[in-house]
Design a protein around this motif. Sequence first.
Motif, PDB file in Angstrom:
ATOM      1  N   LYS A 108      -3.523  -3.204   7.343  1.00  0.00           N
ATOM      2  CA  LYS A 108      -4.101  -3.563   6.041  1.00  0.00           C
ATOM      3  C   LYS A 108      -3.047  -4.320   5.244  1.00  0.00           C
ATOM      4  CE  LYS A 108      -4.988  -0.956   2.082  1.00  0.00           C
ATOM      5  NZ  LYS A 108      -5.537   0.237   1.422  1.00  0.00           N
ATOM      6  N   ILE A 109      -3.451  -5.449   4.696  1.00  0.00           N
ATOM      7  CA  ILE A 109      -2.594  -6.300   3.886  1.00  0.00           C
ATOM      8  C   ILE A 109      -3.145  -6.237   2.461  1.00  0.00           C
ATOM      9  CG2 ILE A 109      -1.788  -8.667   3.518  1.00  0.00           C
ATOM     10  CD1 ILE A 109      -2.421  -8.917   6.684  1.00  0.00           C
ATOM     11  N   GLU A 110      -2.368  -5.640   1.572  1.00  0.00           N
ATOM     12  CA  GLU A 110      -2.820  -5.430   0.197  1.00  0.00           C
ATOM     13  C   GLU A 110      -1.863  -6.114  -0.773  1.00  0.00           C
ATOM     14  OE1 GLU A 110      -3.554  -1.734  -2.918  1.00  0.00           O
ATOM     15  OE2 GLU A 110      -2.865  -1.313  -0.890  1.00  0.00           O
ATOM     16  N   PHE A 111      -2.417  -6.913  -1.663  1.00  0.00           N
ATOM     17  CA  PHE A 111      -1.619  -7.559  -2.689  1.00  0.00           C
ATOM     18  C   PHE A 111      -1.512  -6.596  -3.865  1.00  0.00           C
ATOM     19  CE2 PHE A 111      -2.824 -11.007  -0.016  1.00  0.00           C
ATOM     20  CZ  PHE A 111      -1.697 -11.816  -0.009  1.00  0.00           C
ATOM     21  N   VAL A 112      -0.331  -6.033  -4.052  1.00  0.00           N
ATOM     22  CA  VAL A 112      -0.116  -5.089  -5.153  1.00  0.00           C
ATOM     23  C   VAL A 112       0.254  -5.844  -6.431  1.00  0.00           C
ATOM     24  CG1 VAL A 112       0.412  -3.124  -3.676  1.00  0.00           C
ATOM     25  CG2 VAL A 112       2.264  -4.617  -4.416  1.00  0.00           C
ATOM     26  N   SER A 113       0.511  -7.125  -6.287  1.00  0.00           N
ATOM     27  CA  SER A 113       0.653  -8.061  -7.402  1.00  0.00           C
ATOM     28  C   SER A 113       0.413  -9.442  -6.782  1.00  0.00           C
ATOM     29  CB  SER A 113       2.041  -7.964  -8.045  1.00  0.00           C
ATOM     30  OG  SER A 113       2.996  -8.649  -7.286  1.00  0.00           O
ATOM     31  N   PRO A 114       0.312 -10.485  -7.592  1.00  0.00           N
ATOM     32  CA  PRO A 114       0.083 -11.806  -7.009  1.00  0.00           C
ATOM     33  C   PRO A 114       1.167 -12.279  -6.044  1.00  0.00           C
ATOM     34  CG  PRO A 114      -0.506 -11.833  -9.313  1.00  0.00           C
ATOM     35  CD  PRO A 114       0.180 -10.505  -9.048  1.00  0.00           C
ATOM     36  N   ASN A 115       2.361 -11.712  -6.117  1.00  0.00           N
ATOM     37  CA  ASN A 115       3.440 -12.152  -5.220  1.00  0.00           C
ATOM     38  C   ASN A 115       4.098 -11.002  -4.460  1.00  0.00           C
ATOM     39  OD1 ASN A 115       4.830 -10.974  -7.297  1.00  0.00           O
ATOM     40  ND2 ASN A 115       5.914 -12.817  -7.930  1.00  0.00           N
ATOM     41  N   GLU A 116       3.377  -9.879  -4.325  1.00  0.00           N
ATOM     42  CA  GLU A 116       3.920  -8.721  -3.598  1.00  0.00           C
ATOM     43  C   GLU A 116       2.843  -8.097  -2.725  1.00  0.00           C
ATOM     44  OE1 GLU A 116       6.404  -4.623  -4.476  1.00  0.00           O
ATOM     45  OE2 GLU A 116       5.877  -5.955  -6.129  1.00  0.00           O
ATOM     46  N   ILE A 117       3.226  -7.762  -1.492  1.00  0.00           N
ATOM     47  CA  ILE A 117       2.305  -7.241  -0.477  1.00  0.00           C
ATOM     48  C   ILE A 117       2.757  -5.863  -0.018  1.00  0.00           C
ATOM     49  CG2 ILE A 117       1.508  -7.568   1.911  1.00  0.00           C
ATOM     50  CD1 ILE A 117       1.781 -10.598   1.442  1.00  0.00           C
ATOM     51  N   LEU A 118       1.777  -4.997   0.232  1.00  0.00           N
ATOM     52  CA  LEU A 118       2.020  -3.709   0.867  1.00  0.00           C
ATOM     53  C   LEU A 118       1.302  -3.731   2.208  1.00  0.00           C
ATOM     54  CD1 LEU A 118       3.180  -0.791   0.715  1.00  0.00           C
ATOM     55  CD2 LEU A 118       0.947  -0.114  -0.213  1.00  0.00           C
ATOM     56  N   LEU A 119       2.034  -3.453   3.283  1.00  0.00           N
ATOM     57  CA  LEU A 119       1.462  -3.390   4.640  1.00  0.00           C
ATOM     58  C   LEU A 119       1.272  -1.935   5.043  1.00  0.00           C
ATOM     59  CD1 LEU A 119       3.625  -6.059   6.512  1.00  0.00           C
ATOM     60  CD2 LEU A 119       1.397  -6.363   5.409  1.00  0.00           C
ATOM     61  N   THR A 120       0.116  -1.637   5.605  1.00  0.00           N
ATOM     62  CA  THR A 120      -0.200  -0.274   6.031  1.00  0.00           C
ATOM     63  C   THR A 120      -0.869  -0.302   7.390  1.00  0.00           C
ATOM     64  OG1 THR A 120      -0.564   0.379   3.729  1.00  0.00           O
ATOM     65  CG2 THR A 120      -1.461   1.838   5.410  1.00  0.00           C
ATOM     66  N   LYS A 121      -0.388   0.524   8.308  1.00  0.00           N
ATOM     67  CA  LYS A 121      -1.108   0.707   9.572  1.00  0.00           C
ATOM     68  C   LYS A 121      -2.285   1.615   9.266  1.00  0.00           C
ATOM     69  CE  LYS A 121      -0.894   2.574  14.209  1.00  0.00           C
ATOM     70  NZ  LYS A 121      -1.781   3.720  14.201  1.00  0.00           N
ATOM     71  N   VAL A 122      -3.482   1.137   9.590  1.00  0.00           N
ATOM     72  CA  VAL A 122      -4.706   1.885   9.318  1.00  0.00           C
ATOM     73  C   VAL A 122      -4.943   2.900  10.413  1.00  0.00           C
ATOM     74  CG1 VAL A 122      -7.204   1.679   8.949  1.00  0.00           C
ATOM     75  CG2 VAL A 122      -5.670  -0.093   8.105  1.00  0.00           C
TER      76      VAL A 122
END
Length: 130
Positions: free
Chosen positions: A116-130
């Motif tokens: 999962k690729i989640e934008f926690v702000s317009p220029n920051e990403i959080l990656l999570t193995k689902v």
Amino acid sequence: MPNTGDTFSVPLKKTHLGWGTYRKTNTRRRISNEGYLPIPIKFARLFNITNMHNKRQSNVYKFSTSDGFFKDKELKASGNRKKGDMYAKNLHGNGDLKLLGTWFNNLHLQVGDVIKIEFVSPNEILLTKV
């Protein structure tokens, strides 16, 4: 530029997990532990994830992983589907093509695992193995 909360998930294929060794061309030597995340065109357009051809916004994002393996590293959105297209088709370590491969190996990811690729702000990403 993506908005806070924009999210998409991608299943990993062999090419994503072994980018440097699983190649269809011999344009460069094989390098182990390289990896990348694909950006489906639907999400690249919807979330305005662009490559270097868009001069109005950066194509480099700060990122962390939800498991804490990485914190405040950088991913670059790059590639395109046709010459001159501004929508990126993948994310990879900025200046380090082995960055994601290291994380993939640490999690023992396999073909079919989902990220999962989640934008926690317009220029920051959080990656999570689902």
